[in-house]
Design a protein around this motif. Sequence first.
Motif, PDB file in Angstrom:
ATOM      1  N   LEU A  27     -28.642 -45.638 -22.967  1.00 26.86           N
ATOM      2  CA  LEU A  27     -29.656 -44.808 -22.319  1.00 26.86           C
ATOM      3  C   LEU A  27     -28.985 -43.610 -21.653  1.00 26.86           C
ATOM      4  O   LEU A  27     -28.032 -43.777 -20.886  1.00 26.86           O
ATOM      5  N   ILE A  28     -29.508 -42.421 -21.950  1.00 23.54           N
ATOM      6  CA  ILE A  28     -28.950 -41.192 -21.385  1.00 23.54           C
ATOM      7  C   ILE A  28     -30.099 -40.289 -20.937  1.00 23.54           C
ATOM      8  O   ILE A  28     -31.071 -40.121 -21.675  1.00 23.54           O
ATOM      9  N   ASN A  29     -29.997 -39.710 -19.741  1.00 24.17           N
ATOM     10  CA  ASN A  29     -31.089 -38.845 -19.270  1.00 24.17           C
ATOM     11  C   ASN A  29     -31.018 -37.473 -19.939  1.00 24.17           C
ATOM     12  O   ASN A  29     -30.050 -37.142 -20.619  1.00 24.17           O
ATOM     13  N   LYS A  84     -32.888 -41.038 -25.290  1.00 18.63           N
ATOM     14  CA  LYS A  84     -33.141 -40.058 -24.234  1.00 18.63           C
ATOM     15  C   LYS A  84     -34.217 -40.593 -23.294  1.00 18.63           C
ATOM     16  O   LYS A  84     -35.381 -40.747 -23.686  1.00 18.63           O
ATOM     17  N   LEU A  85     -33.810 -40.905 -22.078  1.00 15.44           N
ATOM     18  CA  LEU A  85     -34.762 -41.464 -21.114  1.00 15.44           C
ATOM     19  C   LEU A  85     -34.285 -41.172 -19.699  1.00 15.44           C
ATOM     20  O   LEU A  85     -33.113 -41.368 -19.379  1.00 15.44           O
ATOM     21  N   GLU A  86     -35.216 -40.712 -18.859  1.00 12.45           N
ATOM     22  CA  GLU A  86     -34.877 -40.439 -17.460  1.00 12.45           C
ATOM     23  C   GLU A  86     -34.559 -41.748 -16.729  1.00 12.45           C
ATOM     24  O   GLU A  86     -34.949 -42.822 -17.166  1.00 12.45           O
ATOM     25  N   ARG A  87     -33.881 -41.618 -15.604  1.00 15.25           N
ATOM     26  CA  ARG A  87     -33.510 -42.819 -14.841  1.00 15.25           C
ATOM     27  C   ARG A  87     -34.734 -43.538 -14.291  1.00 15.25           C
ATOM     28  O   ARG A  87     -34.740 -44.755 -14.144  1.00 15.25           O
ATOM     29  N   LYS A  88     -35.791 -42.767 -13.963  1.00 11.36           N
ATOM     30  CA  LYS A  88     -37.048 -43.372 -13.487  1.00 11.36           C
ATOM     31  C   LYS A  88     -38.178 -42.894 -14.378  1.00 11.36           C
ATOM     32  O   LYS A  88     -39.011 -42.073 -13.980  1.00 11.36           O
ATOM     33  N   PRO A  89     -38.269 -43.419 -15.577  1.00  9.18           N
ATOM     34  CA  PRO A  89     -39.263 -42.907 -16.539  1.00  9.18           C
ATOM     35  C   PRO A  89     -40.677 -43.385 -16.237  1.00  9.18           C
ATOM     36  O   PRO A  89     -40.871 -44.371 -15.532  1.00  9.18           O
TER      37      PRO A  89
END
Length: 488
Positions: A27-29, A84-89
């Motif tokens: 997982l990477i923002n 691609k995903l934000e830390r707090k999706p």
Amino acid sequence: MTQLRKITFAETKLDDLDAMQGTIAVLINAAGTLSPAARRVNRLCKGAVARAVETEAWGKLAEGDVLTLAMPVGLQAEAIVLMKLERKPEVTAARKAGASLAKATGAKAVTVLAEGTARLADVALGLALRGYKFDEHLTDKAEAPGDAVIWVKDPGAEAKAVSDALAVAEGVFFTRDLTSEPANVLTTTEFAKRLEGLKALGVEVEVLEEDRLAELGMRALLAVGQGSESPSKVVVMRWKGGEGAPLALVGKGVVFDTGGISIKPAAGMEEMTMDMGGAGVVSGVMKTLALRGAKANVVGLVGLVENMPDGKATRPGDIVKSMRGVSIEIVNTDAEGRLVLADVLWHCQQTEKPAAIVDLATLTGACIIALGHDNAGVFSNDDGFAGQFLKAAEAEGEGAWRLPLGKGYHNQIKTLKADIKNTGGRPAGASTAAVFLERFIEDGMPWIHLDIAGVAQVSSETVLAPKGATGWGVMALDRLVRDHYEKG
Ligand code: BES
Ligand code: MN
Ligand code: ZN
């Protein structure tokens, strides 16, 4: 039935990375900041991860999309999937990421390096849901999916959220399996048998057979099934996990709809194996509630019938008396779903005394013309209740759009020879079907009718499902129960 992938959470073990088989997902923002785990993978594969997140291809990805690096040097794994995903999706982004991973890895075992990211139960749910395949009748079955292990700092902290998410996945799979089964397999009898299987999870299941339905006066429902060799049934499923009057879910379970004597054209008729989709959703929700031990009272009722032409079948022009006592002129035997629901809705109110009712049905082609395949039609006599549902559906990423009820539509179903007729002609076909149902709702009873004709089964893939049955509504209704019927 289709197997749910085994998904577990475990502590991060970076020293095991170089020997891992299958797929490693990272997982990477959007900013491309690498977590400690991502940095370790990057080191092992000689900087490929850092190079990848600097490419234009990575920059162009939307949140929840993935980029696959095949056969990375320095690792045993067959692929590295960068997610691609934000830390707090958002919930929907997290699920989309899980679904993208499912598509990218297929049946391969996968280890997800997820430390530091929130909503991982939703990533797991997306991964589970998009791995669905209805291969029941294929000789070459889909490969059993390899396990997925999500590496986090504290696996125990995720346990409850993950088991709840997997309960949702099981419910959705149950709905999709039921909706996909052909009518020679999923007869009314087989459907009832599968629902009796929910007893093992603590659901009370009662099957009402034809003689009982006749005693109760369900002439409208029985009229639909009388041309079929399969006996009509009503199944009542009670989940008693809370206090007070239950929320009632009522589903149309037409295991096959030829139209009856008002027979449908041959082209596409095979799709009417999904005409029990409403009953399928009710069944899936009951399964989810039981699996996660929901602290709420919910009762599910489904009317199981088959609509066939036959010497005994109902004719256009026949007049029947419904359980409520309202007489109905059946001007078109293909408008059968509302006849089934009329009696089940009335029976539900008489015997279960619910606090509120939601019914679901693949009810009208007109709803598909109005809304297509991205939104179900929502009809309600109660703005507050409708608002709660629309909010739940939105939070779960299930499209839903309010359509009108009203006096004009009631006027359209007036007829000379009976209290009402079962179609109102072509104008506003989804609304005239809805107001027909409204005739069987008691004054003051909060009620929502969901026309799911366009969303129960689709001909191209969605974010969370391959082409075919979607299970639309299980997540929204589970959310509605959580938000408004469970205390604490
Ligand atoms: N099950 C159908 C509606 C339907 C159509 C569901 C397409 C899914 C996809 C329903 O029983 C039906 O036949 N409705 C008729 C009503 C008409 C005769 C008033 C329709 O929509 O054409
Ligand atoms: Mn029909
Ligand atoms: Zn139908």
